[in-house]
Design an enzyme around this catalytic site. Structure first.
Site, PDB file in Angstrom:
ATOM      1  N   GLY A  13       0.967  -1.016  -0.052  1.00 30.48           N
ATOM      2  CA  GLY A  13       0.650   0.133  -0.195  1.00 30.48           C
ATOM      3  C   GLY A  13       0.629   1.391  -0.289  1.00 30.48           C
ATOM      4  CB  SER A  14       3.724   2.378   1.370  1.00 30.70           C
ATOM      5  OG  SER A  14       5.003   3.067   0.875  1.00 30.70           O
ATOM      6  N   PRO A  15       3.279   3.805  -2.152  1.00 29.19           N
ATOM      7  CG  PRO A  15       3.351   6.152  -1.727  1.00 29.19           C
ATOM      8  CD  PRO A  15       2.699   5.108  -1.624  1.00 29.19           C
TER       9      PRO A  15
END
Length: 209
Positions: A13-15
């Site tokens: 979920g972390s770019p």
């Protein structure tokens, strides 16, 4: 490969975890090391630490939000990551995705975990898929040649759930508060912008051994 212990704590979920993932291979090549990928649940880590995502904390600070986007664009251009796209469904609940990563690890089939990680990062931050939709996830797994039914079963197994929780708890106890987090031995580094420091620490440890 060097015996230097380097870990990458990540959540799909972390770019910034995606961007780090794309740059890590070049560091591995230059330094002759292999990063150990450790799946964690970012939402769980936020709860443990009382932290919140940058999207929440900067929601009312327009200048900071603009700078964050500028900083990402600079990183993308510097490393030639033209395929990166902000996921239109962000934030995406990654619980099943991260359980899938643990399941792929526990499966033990050579290359499965690495391929799963690479494909899910790409689907999240290049293809912009809504991967918290079970039907989308199933179709994606099948398209990538994974046994979707087997993954779905594994995601519900106690050993998989427990391992993800344990990874997240251990991350918290070691000082992590978000993703991406890196450890070189016991030295902690947070964020893609610390990758230069990570590489310098790897080189330092190699030189001292």
């Amino acid at each position: 490969m060097s015996a230097v212990n380097v870990q990458f704590l990540f959540d799909f979920g972390s770019p910034n975890a995606y961007l780090s993932h794309k740059v890590i291979p070049s560091i591995e090549t230059r330094q002759g090391v292999r990063f150990e990928y450790v799946p964690i649940l970012l939402g769980g880590l936020f709860k443990l630490t009382g932290n919140r995502s940058p999207v929440e904390t900067t929601a009312h600070i327009e200048n900071k939000r603009r700078y964050m986007m500028l900083e990402i664009q600079r990183f993308v251009e510097k490393h030639g990551l033209a395929a990166y796209r902000m996921n239109p469904h962000f934030p995406v609940n990654t619980l099943q995705l991260m359980r899938g990563a643990v399941a792929a690890q526990q499966e033990g089939t050579e290359g499965m975990f690495e391929r799963y990680v690479d494909r899910m990062f790409a689907h999240m931050w290049e293809d912009g898929l809504k991967l918290d939709d079970s039907q989308v996830l199933r179709a994606t797994l099948e398209a990538d040649g994974f046994d979707a039914a087997r993954f779905e079963t594994a995601m519900g197994e106690a050993s998989v759930k427990g391992a993800l929780l344990a990874n997240t708890q251990a991350a918290y106890e070691r000082g992590a508060f978000g993703a991406p987090t890196f450890f070189v031995g016991e030295e902690i580094f947070f964020g893609k912008d610390r990758l230069r420091d990570v590489e310098e620490e790897i080189a330092r440890v190699k030189a001292s051994t």
